[in-house]
Write a protein that holds these residues in place. Structure first.
Motif, mmCIF file in Angstrom:
data_model
loop_
_atom_site.group_PDB
_atom_site.id
_atom_site.type_symbol
_atom_site.label_atom_id
_atom_site.label_comp_id
_atom_site.label_asym_id
_atom_site.label_seq_id
_atom_site.Cartn_x
_atom_site.Cartn_y
_atom_site.Cartn_z
ATOM 1 N N TYR A 103 0.835 -1.207 0.000
ATOM 2 C CA TYR A 103 0.000 0.000 0.000
ATOM 3 C C TYR A 103 0.865 1.251 0.000
ATOM 4 C CZ TYR A 103 -3.062 3.655 1.812
ATOM 5 O OH TYR A 103 -3.732 4.830 2.002
ATOM 6 N N GLN A 156 3.941 1.501 -1.133
ATOM 7 C CA GLN A 156 4.538 1.644 -2.454
ATOM 8 C C GLN A 156 3.508 2.117 -3.463
ATOM 9 O OE1 GLN A 156 6.393 -2.059 -3.493
ATOM 10 N NE2 GLN A 156 7.972 -1.908 -1.897
ATOM 11 N N MET A 157 2.284 1.562 -3.327
ATOM 12 C CA MET A 157 1.233 1.972 -4.252
ATOM 13 C C MET A 157 0.928 3.458 -4.100
ATOM 14 S SD MET A 157 -2.654 0.466 -4.630
ATOM 15 C CE MET A 157 -3.131 1.131 -3.036
ATOM 16 N N VAL A 158 0.854 3.910 -2.841
ATOM 17 C CA VAL A 158 0.592 5.324 -2.592
ATOM 18 C C VAL A 158 1.743 6.175 -3.126
ATOM 19 C CG1 VAL A 158 0.353 7.050 -0.773
ATOM 20 C CG2 VAL A 158 -0.925 4.926 -0.631
ATOM 21 N N GLU A 159 2.969 5.707 -2.882
ATOM 22 C CA GLU A 159 4.128 6.471 -3.327
ATOM 23 C C GLU A 159 4.185 6.555 -4.845
ATOM 24 O OE1 GLU A 159 6.554 8.139 -1.783
ATOM 25 O OE2 GLU A 159 5.700 7.857 0.200
ATOM 26 N N SER A 211 1.607 5.919 -6.923
ATOM 27 C CA SER A 211 0.317 6.169 -7.548
ATOM 28 C C SER A 211 0.331 7.464 -8.353
ATOM 29 C CB SER A 211 -0.778 6.245 -6.476
ATOM 30 O OG SER A 211 -2.013 6.634 -7.047
ATOM 31 N N PRO A 212 -0.256 7.424 -9.554
ATOM 32 C CA PRO A 212 -0.380 8.678 -10.320
ATOM 33 C C PRO A 212 -1.477 9.589 -9.768
ATOM 34 C CG PRO A 212 -1.431 6.880 -11.488
ATOM 35 C CD PRO A 212 -0.773 6.265 -10.291
ATOM 36 N N ILE A 213 -2.276 9.047 -8.821
ATOM 37 C CA ILE A 213 -3.348 9.833 -8.197
ATOM 38 C C ILE A 213 -2.789 10.512 -6.958
ATOM 39 C CG2 ILE A 213 -5.614 9.720 -7.107
ATOM 40 C CD1 ILE A 213 -6.219 7.296 -8.820
ATOM 41 N N SER A 214 -3.130 11.745 -6.767
ATOM 42 C CA SER A 214 -2.625 12.527 -5.638
ATOM 43 C C SER A 214 -3.316 12.076 -4.349
ATOM 44 C CB SER A 214 -2.876 14.015 -5.871
ATOM 45 O OG SER A 214 -2.282 14.429 -7.077
ATOM 46 N N ILE A 215 -2.499 11.807 -3.311
ATOM 47 C CA ILE A 215 -3.014 11.382 -2.010
ATOM 48 C C ILE A 215 -2.405 12.285 -0.944
ATOM 49 C CG2 ILE A 215 -3.131 9.508 -0.341
ATOM 50 C CD1 ILE A 215 -2.977 7.557 -2.683
ATOM 51 N N ASN A 237 1.888 12.395 -1.217
ATOM 52 C CA ASN A 237 2.683 11.522 -2.092
ATOM 53 C C ASN A 237 3.253 12.330 -3.253
ATOM 54 O OD1 ASN A 237 0.430 11.898 -3.697
ATOM 55 N ND2 ASN A 237 0.315 9.769 -4.360
ATOM 56 N N VAL A 243 -8.074 11.924 -1.471
ATOM 57 C CA VAL A 243 -7.692 11.450 -2.795
ATOM 58 C C VAL A 243 -8.096 12.530 -3.784
ATOM 59 C CG1 VAL A 243 -7.989 9.647 -4.517
ATOM 60 C CG2 VAL A 243 -8.022 9.052 -2.089
#
Length: 773
Positions: free
Chosen positions: A281, A283-286, A288-292, A304, A381
């Motif tokens: 999770y 790594q996915m957040v880091e 991710s092309p979506i801003s979190i 991120n 998100v």
């Protein structure tokens, strides 16, 4: 001493030293006092029994327990306070004490209040001068002790059952060897019975990697009496390795260690899976092309890389601790603040508002907030929807443009319904193209195979045309598709009789860079191309018909077509009259009727309005008659016989001749065209009878044969000379009837002479299908 006279002459005395006796007596007295104090004030009950078991004396504790007066009354205690079994045991121990053998035993009795008491009794022989003269019965009240013992025993039993039945594995070891293990422990280690484990070293079940650690921990438990939880790997009887948490308590009394074991294999597996999931999770957040974004207490705690890029920041340290509302557009800050408060109550569905980047650029974002109860933080998100917003705006413009173009196309196609000539079609096309695409240099040219061309409509031609348009046409010119040229555009409309027709736009309008305008232009060109072909076909058919009608009679198929077109036109006209003129008259009639009901109107004006109202009613009635004549109601549904009967009934009301109608059951099927044709013929016959025959009686017969139906007409009017009018039937009337009969492949015969009336016989073929008409 006395003399002879009995007089005392001398007194002799003997002095005896009684010091020792006095001392002994004093000692004895003190001893008796101590004994008495010990006897009277001792906490235990003391009874002095003679050899018969009768109470001689008792101390205060006994008096309290048994009551006063028992010594005087000579009671035997076991007969008063003991049950049968108690009496037997007391007598047995009493006899042993009388024999010089002190006894100690426990027994129950009942006090004066009826309460059961437990006693620890000692029976001691009483020796006097070496002989047993009685027995001391010393009783210690152990009632409370026994209650405590019973409760302790019950507690120990509960504890034992708790240990044995506990789902938690529990074991006990002494000197490293198992001395106890409950059922859960057996299951944990994979043993079938306790005998498989008791006496074995506990370290035999510890994984080799953890043996030394387990031995050190066992020694620490012995030294410290208790030690916290430690985690080991254990090896079951079947060789399977499990993970367990073990805590130990050392029991000084039993010199053993109680171990509580907890199987954490599944938990550790889940924790490792959770840890791996959290790592994925993270790594996915880091990545991710979506801003979190995460904030707590209105302060940013994490963003991120995609979020940093969205905000326009390179380093996370530059924005940590900042209120996220700082990045919200001022116009949306109130809404964002409200959303921030709502997010503390759980999940908030996506909402859109604007944020301002660090470089001042405004970005449209869709924000979804999730409240994390565990960390008391809010996760945001953010999705950049700026491109979508622009696309939506462009789509709205495009949809509006498409709607407008569709309206223009519909209007153009509707206008073409009234166009009857090719030249009018060409002019209308040029005008529409000029108006819509905003181009003035538009023309329609005709190109022959020898590349000669001329302008059919418009005033401009392309400055540069290919050397051979026909050769170019065969290679690259598709029909009704825009071909871009250096100085304009060409669209091929079609090719008829060896000639090619091109729509030329001799400029580069901006509108034709838009797909919607190009589609519109190609669409109306396809429509015009079809009409072009149809007009050419119609022209050819018209010429062919002119040639045919010049030399011979009109074909029956053409007559049917013309009559069908006429009926369609009658239907349309009847519908228009009913829906427009008739409804309008009815509306005005109702308005006038409402106006007349006003009693305040002058009488003369009210009379005039009533005359107008009556006139409107007459108009309404006449329009309805006209509609029924143009399109008889329920003609096809009711059949020819019922429709003719209704026609005769209506005609009889407006004419001065009688109508007789005879019709027999006709088991034939007539087509819609035949039913309509027969009805129109009868209408024309009745019209001629009203206008020309001066008849007083009209008789109409309708009969049928196996495959034909026959209509006979007779009247008693003035008649006519058939020979003189045979070639003059060139208008509607008799000529129209003849043409209608011929269109149905039927025959018509006239019989008449002056002043002898008129007879007409019409016969038309019908199908053999039986159907009630």
């Amino acid at each position: 001493m006395k003399n002879d006279n009995c007089e005392i002459t001398r007194i002799d005395g003997v002095v005896v030293d009684i010091t020792s006796r006095k001392m002994i007596e004093d000692t004895l007295h003190r001893s008796e006092q101590r004994y008495k104090s010990l006897f009277q004030y001792h906490n235990d009950t003391i009874l002095e029994l003679d050899l018969d078991g009768t109470i001689i004396s008792m101390n205060q504790a006994a008096e309290i327990a048994y009551g006063e007066g028992y010594v005087a009354e000579g009671h035997k205690i076991w007969t008063e306070f003991l049950g049968a079994e108690g009496v037997r045991r007391a007598a047995e121990y009493f006899q042993m004490a009388k024999d010089g053998r002190p006894q100690q035993f426990e027994i129950s009795s009942t006090d004066i209040n009826g309460n059961v008491q437990n006693w620890d009794v000692k029976k001691i022989p009483i020796y006097v001068n070496g002989e047993i003269t009685g027995v001391f019965a010393i009783g210690t009240d152990i009632t409370s002790k026994r209650k405590i013992d019973r409760k302790l025993q019950e507690s120990e039993e509960r504890y034992r059952r708790l240990i044995e039945l506990s789902p938690q594995p529990i074991a006990s070891m002494r000197d490293g060897k198992l001395i106890f293990i409950n059922a859960a422990g057996l299951k944990l280690l994979g043993a079938g019975s306790v005998s498989e484990l008791i006496g074995k070293s506990i370290f035999d079940f510890v994984h080799p990697e953890y043996v030394q650690m387990a031995q050190d921990r066992a020694e620490l438990v012995r030294m410290n009496k208790f030690i916290g939880t430690s985690e080991y790997k254990l090896v079951r009887m079947d060789g399977q390795t499990i993970e367990a948490e073990v805590s130990g308590i050392f029991d000084d009394q039993m010199q053993s260690t109680l171990m509580v074991i907890n199987d954490v294999t599944v938990r550790n597996k889940m924790e490792r899976a959770l840890q791996e999931s959290e790592e994925r999770y993270r790594q996915m957040v880091e990545l991710s092309p979506i801003s979190i974004v995460v904030y707590k207490d209105r302060k940013l705690t994490y963003v991120n890389p995609a979020g940093l890029k969205l905000i326009g920041v390179k380093e996370l340290d530059g924005i940590i601790g900042i209120n996220p509302l700082k990045f919200v557009h001022p116009d949306d800050s109130g809404f964002a603040r409200k959303r921030m408060e709502q997010s503390l109550r759980g999940l908030c569905s996506p909402e859109e508002y604007r944020i301002i980047r660090m470089d001042g650029k405004t970005v449209d974002v869709s924000v979804t907030s999730i409240y994390d109860v565990k960390t008391l933080s809010v996760q945001l998100v953010l999705v950049d929807v700026s491109a979508r917003k622009q696309a939506e705006q462009a789509l709205l413009k495009s949809e509006e443009m498409n709607r407008l173009l569709v309206e223009l196309s519909d209007r153009f196609s509707s206008d073409l319904f009234g166009v009857l000539k090719v030249h009018e079609l060409e002019q209308r096309l040029i005008k529409e193209v000029r108006d819509v695409i905003k181009a003035s240099k538009v023309s329609l040219i005709e190109v022959e195979r020898n590349n000669r061309f001329f302008i059919r409509c418009g005033h401009h031609i392309p400055e540069r045309l290919p050397s051979s348009l026909f050769e170019w046409n065969q290679n690259i010119l598709p029909v009704c598709e825009i071909v871009d040229m250096p100085d304009g555009h060409i669209i091929k409309l079609g090719e008829i009789r060896g000639k090619m027709y091109l729509l030329c736009i001799c400029e580069k309008p901006q509108t034709l860079t838009l797909p919607s305008y190009r589609i519109w232009l190609e669409t109306i060109c396809r429509y015009v191309s079809v009409l072009y072909d149809n007009f050419r076909v119609i022209e050819d058919l018209t010429k062919e018909l002119e040639e045919i009608t010049t030399h011979q009679a009109t074909p029956s198929w053409l007559l049917r077509l013309l009559f069908k077109l006429s009926e369609h036109e009658r239907k349309r006209l009847s519908q228009d009259l009913h829906d427009a003129a008739l409804q309008e008259q009815i509306i005005w009639y109702r308005k006038l009727d409402q106006l007349i009901s006003n009693q305040s109107l002058p009488a003369k004006l009210q009379e005039q309005l009533e005359q107008i109202t009556q006139g409107l009613l007459d108009v309404v009635y006449q329009i309805r008659i006209t509609c029924n004549e143009l399109r008889p109601p329920m003609l096809k549904e009711e059949g020819i016989v019922s429709s003719l009967e209704a026609l005769f009934e209506f005609t009889q009301l407006r004419s001065n001749y009688s109508i007789e109608f005879s019709a027999f059951d006709i088991p034939l099927t007539l087509t819609d065209d035949q039913i309509t044709g027969l009805y129109r013929i009868v209408q024309e016959l009745l019209a001629n009878a009203s206008k020309h025959s001066n008849a007083t009686r009209v008789h109409i017969f309708l009969t049928s044969g196996p495959d034909w139906i026959q209509l006979n007409y007779e009247d008693n009017g003035i008649g006519m000379d058939i020979s003189k009018v045979e070639n003059t039937f060139v208008s509607m009337g008799v000529y129209g009837m003849k043409e209608r009969v011929r269109s149905m492949n039927g025959t018509i015969e006239f019989r008449s002479s002056p002043d002898k009336g008129l007879a007409i016989c019409i016969c038309i073929p019908a199908s053999n299908e039986i159907l009630t008409i």
